[in-house]
Design a protein around this motif. Structure first.
Motif, PDB file in Angstrom:
ATOM      1  N   VAL A  19       0.844  -1.205   0.000  1.00 34.12           N
ATOM      2  CA  VAL A  19       0.000   0.000   0.000  1.00 34.12           C
ATOM      3  C   VAL A  19       0.874   1.248   0.000  1.00 34.12           C
ATOM      4  O   VAL A  19       0.601   2.224  -0.719  1.00 34.12           O
ATOM      5  N   GLY A  20       1.947   1.230   0.800  1.00 34.54           N
ATOM      6  CA  GLY A  20       2.852   2.374   0.833  1.00 34.54           C
ATOM      7  C   GLY A  20       3.476   2.643  -0.520  1.00 34.54           C
ATOM      8  O   GLY A  20       3.552   3.794  -0.965  1.00 34.54           O
ATOM      9  N   SER A  21       3.906   1.590  -1.201  1.00 33.96           N
ATOM     10  CA  SER A  21       4.507   1.757  -2.526  1.00 33.96           C
ATOM     11  C   SER A  21       3.485   2.264  -3.526  1.00 33.96           C
ATOM     12  O   SER A  21       3.799   3.087  -4.390  1.00 33.96           O
ATOM     13  N   TRP A  22       2.246   1.794  -3.409  1.00 35.75           N
ATOM     14  CA  TRP A  22       1.194   2.261  -4.315  1.00 35.75           C
ATOM     15  C   TRP A  22       0.914   3.741  -4.092  1.00 35.75           C
ATOM     16  O   TRP A  22       0.757   4.509  -5.040  1.00 35.75           O
ATOM     17  N   LEU A  23       0.890   4.167  -2.832  1.00 36.98           N
ATOM     18  CA  LEU A  23       0.644   5.578  -2.525  1.00 36.98           C
ATOM     19  C   LEU A  23       1.810   6.463  -2.977  1.00 36.98           C
ATOM     20  O   LEU A  23       1.602   7.619  -3.354  1.00 36.98           O
ATOM     21  N   LEU A  24       3.023   5.934  -2.940  1.00 36.12           N
ATOM     22  CA  LEU A  24       4.197   6.715  -3.320  1.00 36.12           C
ATOM     23  C   LEU A  24       4.304   6.923  -4.831  1.00 36.12           C
ATOM     24  O   LEU A  24       5.140   7.703  -5.290  1.00 36.12           O
ATOM     25  N   ARG A  25       3.446   6.244  -5.602  1.00 34.95           N
ATOM     26  CA  ARG A  25       3.496   6.407  -7.058  1.00 34.95           C
ATOM     27  C   ARG A  25       3.309   7.856  -7.480  1.00 34.95           C
ATOM     28  O   ARG A  25       3.811   8.286  -8.510  1.00 34.95           O
ATOM     29  N   ARG A  26       2.570   8.639  -6.677  1.00 33.25           N
ATOM     30  CA  ARG A  26       2.278  10.023  -7.062  1.00 33.25           C
ATOM     31  C   ARG A  26       3.540  10.881  -7.093  1.00 33.25           C
ATOM     32  O   ARG A  26       3.545  11.952  -7.695  1.00 33.25           O
ATOM     33  N   PHE A  27       4.614  10.421  -6.432  1.00 33.34           N
ATOM     34  CA  PHE A  27       5.866  11.176  -6.457  1.00 33.34           C
ATOM     35  C   PHE A  27       6.716  10.855  -7.675  1.00 33.34           C
ATOM     36  O   PHE A  27       7.716  11.521  -7.924  1.00 33.34           O
TER      37      PHE A  27
END
Length: 200
Positions: A19-27
């Protein structure tokens, strides 16, 4: 019989990382973001990544296992001394030069320095060989850990461990590595304090 809290803990960490990696996609907006997190890492992130990469599975599983098998502490210390020399060289000599020149990868440097695609290919091959054994060590350690804590087979444990890491890496590149390294370093530090207390 595997305790339920082992399974819950491992699955919880896997979900957190995914989930953290998925959320970090925006960066991730370009190659620089994917490979070097846009060169925006502060000292804390860099320190956590460096230490987690250096410590890794070797410190908690490989080193103690070899000492247990009779290799002796001096052999293990030799590994750490060589490792420390390499990390010091990369941190204070190689990395600053690459950063100033705005290279994304080491093969980029060699390709421009020698103006040759063959040299770039050779650098990529050398890099793959260089990190192969490190990656294998992590996957083997993850397989053993999952086998013991989840009650699955060794091969299934390796595939599950590798699968989570690969998905995280594909989602957000270096951002996911930073996430796992910071989280991993905290786990290593807690384990480093707890293990000696529990084992005594």
């Amino acid at each position: 019989m595997v305790a339920w809290y082992y399974t819950a803990g491992i699955l919880g960490v896997m979900v957190f990382l995914l989930v953290g990696s998925w959320l970090l996609r925006r960066f991730v907006r370009g190659m620089a973001d994917y490979y070097v997190i846009g060169r925006r890492a502060n000292w804390f992130i860099y320190a956590c990544t460096l230490l987690a990469t250096w410590i890794s599975m070797w410190t908690l599983m490989g080193g103690p296992g070899l000492v247990w098998k009779g290799w002796g502490p001096f052999t293990i210390q030799a590994f750490y001394i060589g490792s420390a020399i390499g990390i010091t060289f990369c941190t204070f000599v190689l990395a600053p030069a690459l950063r100033r020149a705005r290279y994304l990868t080491l093969p980029d440097f060699f390709a421009e320095r020698f103006a040759s695609r063959r040299v770039r290919s050779a650098a990529v091959a050398a890099l793959i060989v260089g990190v192969y054994f490190y990656i294998v060590l992590q996957v083997v350690g993850g397989g053993i850990l999952f086998e013991k804590l989840l009650g699955i087979t060794y091969v299934q444990g390796m595939l599950a461990f590798l699968g989570v890491i690969m998905i995280c890496l594909l989602l957000s590149g270096m951002w996911s590595i930073v996430l796992t390294d910071v989280f991993g370093l905290l786990v290593f530090m807690v384990a480093g304090f707890i293990f000696p207390i529990v084992c005594c």
